[in-house]
Scaffold this motif. Structure first.
Motif, PDB file in Angstrom:
ATOM      1  N   VAL A  23       0.998  -1.237  -0.054  1.00  0.00           N
ATOM      2  CA  VAL A  23       0.147   0.108   0.044  1.00  0.00           C
ATOM      3  C   VAL A  23       0.741   1.337  -0.028  1.00  0.00           C
ATOM      4  N   GLN A  24       2.158   1.147   0.550  1.00  0.00           N
ATOM      5  CA  GLN A  24       2.988   2.299   0.303  1.00  0.00           C
ATOM      6  C   GLN A  24       3.420   2.674  -1.145  1.00  0.00           C
ATOM      7  N   GLN A  25       3.388   1.562  -2.024  1.00  0.00           N
ATOM      8  CA  GLN A  25       3.768   2.009  -3.459  1.00  0.00           C
ATOM      9  C   GLN A  25       2.358   2.248  -4.227  1.00  0.00           C
ATOM     10  N   ASP A  26       1.108   1.925  -3.724  1.00  0.00           N
ATOM     11  CA  ASP A  26      -0.140   2.291  -4.501  1.00  0.00           C
ATOM     12  C   ASP A  26      -1.259   2.067  -3.401  1.00  0.00           C
ATOM     13  N   ASN A  27      -1.590   3.049  -2.794  1.00  0.00           N
ATOM     14  CA  ASN A  27      -2.629   2.625  -1.703  1.00  0.00           C
ATOM     15  C   ASN A  27      -4.035   2.096  -2.325  1.00  0.00           C
ATOM     16  N   LYS A  28      -4.022   2.424  -3.990  1.00  0.00           N
ATOM     17  CA  LYS A  28      -5.397   2.093  -4.627  1.00  0.00           C
ATOM     18  C   LYS A  28      -5.291   0.550  -4.910  1.00  0.00           C
ATOM     19  N   THR A  29      -4.277  -0.199  -4.628  1.00  0.00           N
ATOM     20  CA  THR A  29      -4.219  -1.666  -5.047  1.00  0.00           C
ATOM     21  C   THR A  29      -5.519  -2.414  -4.689  1.00  0.00           C
ATOM     22  N   ASN A  61      -4.292   8.346   3.838  1.00  0.00           N
ATOM     23  CA  ASN A  61      -4.219   7.765   2.219  1.00  0.00           C
ATOM     24  C   ASN A  61      -4.336   9.211   1.533  1.00  0.00           C
ATOM     25  N   ALA A  63      -3.016  11.376  -2.375  1.00  0.00           N
ATOM     26  CA  ALA A  63      -2.296  11.257  -3.678  1.00  0.00           C
ATOM     27  C   ALA A  63      -1.029  11.987  -3.660  1.00  0.00           C
ATOM     28  N   ASP A 156      10.214  10.757  -2.153  1.00  0.00           N
ATOM     29  CA  ASP A 156       9.326   9.711  -1.791  1.00  0.00           C
ATOM     30  C   ASP A 156       8.815   9.555  -0.431  1.00  0.00           C
ATOM     31  N   SER A 158       7.807   6.336   0.978  1.00  0.00           N
ATOM     32  CA  SER A 158       7.932   5.227   1.524  1.00  0.00           C
ATOM     33  C   SER A 158       8.866   4.960   2.614  1.00  0.00           C
TER      34      SER A 158
END
Length: 162
Positions: A23-29, A61, A63, A156, A158
């Motif tokens: 989720v750190q890379q893409d929380n919309k996964t 969360n 963008a 970043d 992350s």
């Protein structure tokens, strides 16, 4: 924002850590994709994410917006030196920096510099106006030093998860 401790009854396990990496890379996964990757059910992933949000492990969360897309062209790293390190001065500075939208990051530091700020503004004229309101107008600020970034090589959010 104050850090909330994790509940002692449920420390982060390897599943939680792997979920956080994703989720750190893409929380919309989609949670079903996370579930497949970590070998849990989607419902279990949903419960774990909710528990980490409740515990404050996942604070927000958001963008990540490209500053260039909005013509925000100045990134300044600013060292702020206070006249004294009394609690009142530190608290005033923290409150001011937290309340200033252009201050993207703020660190209270040791080693002679009181605070290090990362500030984003549209141009140098905007930056100059901001420095007047943040530093020149406050007697508790002794001085400040600005480093202007020539290029955003890496920005970043992350955290490396052990």
């Amino acid at each position: 924002m104050a850090k909330r401790p994790l509940p002692s009854a449920r420390p982060l396990d390897s599943f939680d850590r792997e979920i956080l990496r994703i989720v750190q890379q893409d929380n919309k996964t989609p949670q079903r994709m996370i579930a497949e990757a970590v070998h849990l059910s989607a419902a279990a992933v949903q419960r774990r994410i909710a528990a980490m949000e409740q515990a404050g492990v996942i604070r927000r969360n958001v963008a990540l917006v490209d500053p260039d897309a909005l013509a925000v062209s100045v990134t300044a790293i600013v060292e702020v030196f206070l006249r004294d390190e009394r609690t009142a001065s530190i608290d005033r500075a923290k409150a001011l920096f937290r309340a200033t939208p252009e201050v993207q990051q703020c660190y209270y530091t040791t080693g002679g510099t009181s605070f290090v700020l990362v500030i984003l503004t549209q141009d140098m004229r905007s930056y100059e106006a901001l420095t007047r309101s943040l530093f020149s107008d406050h007697e508790w600020v002794a001085s400040f030093r600005t480093l202007v970034a020539l290029d955003r090589v890496k920005a970043d959010t992350s955290i490396v998860i052990p």
